[in-house]
Write a protein that holds these residues in place. Structure first.
Motif, PDB file in Angstrom:
ATOM      1  N   VAL A 117       0.835  -1.208   0.000  1.00 34.98           N
ATOM      2  CA  VAL A 117       0.000   0.000   0.000  1.00 34.98           C
ATOM      3  C   VAL A 117       0.865   1.252   0.000  1.00 34.98           C
ATOM      4  CG1 VAL A 117      -1.687   1.336   1.325  1.00 34.98           C
ATOM      5  CG2 VAL A 117      -1.972  -1.143   1.075  1.00 34.98           C
ATOM      6  N   ALA A 118       1.890   1.276   0.848  1.00 34.20           N
ATOM      7  CA  ALA A 118       2.747   2.469   0.933  1.00 34.20           C
ATOM      8  C   ALA A 118       3.437   2.744  -0.399  1.00 34.20           C
ATOM      9  CB  ALA A 118       3.792   2.284   2.034  1.00 34.20           C
ATOM     10  N   LEU A 119       4.021   1.705  -0.989  1.00 36.51           N
ATOM     11  CA  LEU A 119       4.736   1.910  -2.254  1.00 36.51           C
ATOM     12  C   LEU A 119       3.783   2.291  -3.381  1.00 36.51           C
ATOM     13  CD1 LEU A 119       7.018   0.557  -0.568  1.00 36.51           C
ATOM     14  CD2 LEU A 119       7.754  -0.553  -2.671  1.00 36.51           C
ATOM     15  N   THR A 120       2.558   1.757  -3.341  1.00 42.73           N
ATOM     16  CA  THR A 120       1.600   2.094  -4.384  1.00 42.73           C
ATOM     17  C   THR A 120       1.114   3.531  -4.238  1.00 42.73           C
ATOM     18  OG1 THR A 120       0.890  -0.227  -4.394  1.00 42.73           O
ATOM     19  CG2 THR A 120      -0.502   1.343  -5.549  1.00 42.73           C
TER      20      THR A 120
ATOM     21  N   ALA B 254      -7.322   8.581 -17.345  1.00 41.26           N
ATOM     22  CA  ALA B 254      -6.746   7.746 -18.396  1.00 41.26           C
ATOM     23  C   ALA B 254      -6.083   6.501 -17.817  1.00 41.26           C
ATOM     24  CB  ALA B 254      -5.723   8.556 -19.199  1.00 41.26           C
ATOM     25  N   LEU B 255      -5.357   6.660 -16.714  1.00 44.69           N
ATOM     26  CA  LEU B 255      -4.651   5.535 -16.113  1.00 44.69           C
ATOM     27  C   LEU B 255      -5.621   4.493 -15.556  1.00 44.69           C
ATOM     28  CD1 LEU B 255      -1.726   7.317 -14.213  1.00 44.69           C
ATOM     29  CD2 LEU B 255      -1.693   6.243 -16.471  1.00 44.69           C
ATOM     30  N   MET B 256      -6.792   4.929 -15.107  1.00 44.96           N
ATOM     31  CA  MET B 256      -7.771   3.990 -14.566  1.00 44.96           C
ATOM     32  C   MET B 256      -8.305   3.029 -15.621  1.00 44.96           C
ATOM     33  SD  MET B 256      -8.184   4.063 -11.321  1.00 44.96           S
ATOM     34  CE  MET B 256      -9.703   3.101 -11.246  1.00 44.96           C
ATOM     35  N   GLY B 257      -8.083   3.346 -16.889  1.00 45.11           N
ATOM     36  CA  GLY B 257      -8.515   2.450 -17.957  1.00 45.11           C
ATOM     37  C   GLY B 257      -7.432   1.528 -18.452  1.00 45.11           C
ATOM     38  N   GLY B 258      -6.246   1.579 -17.831  1.00 45.59           N
ATOM     39  CA  GLY B 258      -5.135   0.766 -18.290  1.00 45.59           C
ATOM     40  C   GLY B 258      -4.573  -0.132 -17.205  1.00 45.59           C
TER      41      GLY B 258
ATOM     42  N   ALA C 269      -2.237   0.350 -15.191  1.00 43.11           N
ATOM     43  CA  ALA C 269      -1.872   1.037 -13.946  1.00 43.11           C
ATOM     44  C   ALA C 269      -3.055   1.185 -12.993  1.00 43.11           C
ATOM     45  CB  ALA C 269      -1.296   2.417 -14.258  1.00 43.11           C
ATOM     46  N   ALA C 270      -4.243   0.793 -13.439  1.00 40.08           N
ATOM     47  CA  ALA C 270      -5.432   0.940 -12.599  1.00 40.08           C
ATOM     48  C   ALA C 270      -5.277   0.161 -11.294  1.00 40.08           C
ATOM     49  CB  ALA C 270      -6.666   0.451 -13.350  1.00 40.08           C
ATOM     50  N   SER C 271      -5.736   0.757 -10.199  1.00 42.32           N
ATOM     51  CA  SER C 271      -5.692   0.100  -8.904  1.00 42.32           C
ATOM     52  C   SER C 271      -6.675   0.789  -7.971  1.00 42.32           C
ATOM     53  CB  SER C 271      -4.286   0.161  -8.291  1.00 42.32           C
ATOM     54  OG  SER C 271      -3.971   1.491  -7.900  1.00 42.32           O
ATOM     55  N   ARG C 272      -6.967   0.140  -6.868  1.00 39.56           N
ATOM     56  CA  ARG C 272      -7.825   0.748  -5.852  1.00 39.56           C
ATOM     57  C   ARG C 272      -7.161   1.999  -5.282  1.00 39.56           C
ATOM     58  NH1 ARG C 272     -12.894   1.680  -4.316  1.00 39.56           N
ATOM     59  NH2 ARG C 272     -13.217   1.537  -2.061  1.00 39.56           N
ATOM     60  N   VAL C 273      -5.848   1.961  -5.122  1.00 39.83           N
ATOM     61  CA  VAL C 273      -5.132   3.120  -4.597  1.00 39.83           C
ATOM     62  C   VAL C 273      -5.212   4.296  -5.571  1.00 39.83           C
ATOM     63  CG1 VAL C 273      -2.835   4.012  -4.006  1.00 39.83           C
ATOM     64  CG2 VAL C 273      -3.590   1.814  -3.092  1.00 39.83           C
ATOM     65  N   LEU C 274      -5.012   4.039  -6.861  1.00 37.10           N
ATOM     66  CA  LEU C 274      -5.134   5.106  -7.864  1.00 37.10           C
ATOM     67  C   LEU C 274      -6.551   5.679  -7.849  1.00 37.10           C
ATOM     68  CD1 LEU C 274      -3.997   6.762 -10.251  1.00 37.10           C
ATOM     69  CD2 LEU C 274      -4.667   4.866 -11.741  1.00 37.10           C
TER      70      LEU C 274
END
Length: 304
Positions: free
Chosen positions: A178-181, A205-209, A211-216
């Motif tokens: 979590v910290a690193l993300t 844009a990143l949420m569609g690729g 790189a998407a994550s709960r943290v993002l």
């Protein structure tokens, strides 16, 4: 069940509410703050000490900030260990030192009482929604006894191992990720902003690729909207990273990324941001970027 719940803070209050809603008899004692009125309305019973809580309970759940708090409640004057009967179960859902956890478990085991370490991930949102991820370490018998309660608090409930401390080690691994993300999301958004992009559009844009994550999704939005009201405070995440670095040093495991995140959180502390949400790590990254830009300007002015 008759459940004692000690540690009714940001996480503990909604967790205890779920147990009350499920029909369990729940009691507590005042740790640092008085129980929320909503819990009293639901039927929470308040005792004078952890000892009295334990005397009326078959299961004790602790949800406390750090190792010292857990030790005080379990073994200090007027503590759980003085009141819990033979066959009783302690479920520690705090995030604390795995080595200390093993010691606590052994002390209860010697007096025929059971112990399960069951730290959680999901923050205040997960506690309120009863969707926590719960990582359990301890004997299978203790895990099965705890399962009906844990199922009222979370969805992803994993018995990591039969050795006490396994759950805590798993939670530390979670906190590293979590910290690193969060740091990576903050670094990406600071970079995008410095490049002249709209960070909100970049996040979209990143949420569609890949790189998407709960943290993002959650913390990226916090960084953009500047909403740093604590869901999980910097102070607590720094404590968790200290646990990670201490355990890693003992085991000879290098954690370079974790060390960097801990330094950034220390910069937050120095700026008086200790009580903000851990997504505020972006503020330390922004200060680094600003300092670098200022130094570059000074060098350019000196050359010119």
């Amino acid at each position: 069940m008759h459940v004692g719940f000690i540690g009714l803070g940001v996480m503990g209050t909604p967790m205890a509410a779920h147990l009350l809603d499920a029909g369990h008899v729940v009691c507590s004692s005042v740790n640092r703050t008085a129980p929320a009125p909503e819990l009293l309305k639901k039927g929470l019973q308040v005792m004078a000490s952890p000892k009295e809580v334990a005397q009326t309970s078959t299961v004790i759940i602790t949800m406390l900030p750090n190792t010292d708090d857990v030790e005080r409640v379990l073994f200090g004057p007027g503590s759980v260990s003085e009141g819990l009967g033979e066959g009783g179960l302690v479920i520690d859902m705090s995030t604390i030192d795995p080595s200390a956890t093993r010691g606590f478990a052994e002390r209860f085991r010697m007096t025929r009482r059971q112990y399960l370490d069951a730290p959680v991930s999901g923050g205040e949102v997960g506690a309120k929604a009863a969707t926590l991820s719960i990582m359990c370490g301890g004997p299978a018998e203790a895990f099965e006894m705890a399962r009906p309660l844990l199922e009222r608090l979370g969805r992803n409930i994993t018995h990591v191992g039969e050795v006490n401390g396994s759950g805590q080690s798993c939670k530390i691994a979670n906190q590293i990720v979590v910290a690193l993300t969060i740091e990576a999301v903050g670094e990406a958004l600071v970079f995008a902003s410095g490049a002249g992009c709209d960070p909100a559009k970049v996040r979209e844009a990143l949420m569609g690729g890949f790189a998407a994550s709960r943290v993002l999704d959650v913390h990226g939005e916090r960084m953009i909207s500047r909403n740093f009201e604590p869901g999980f405070r910097i102070a607590l995440h720094a404590k968790d990273l200290d646990l990670a670095l201490a355990a890693a040093a003992h085991g000879g495991v290098p954690l370079p990324g974790t060390s960097l995140c801990r330094q950034l959180l220390a910069a937050n502390q120095a700026a008086g941001e200790w009580q903000l949400d851990h997504s505020a790590i972006v503020k330390s990254l922004e200060r680094l970027a600003s300092n670098t830009l200022n130094e570059t300007r000074k060098e350019n002015n000196a050359d010119g």
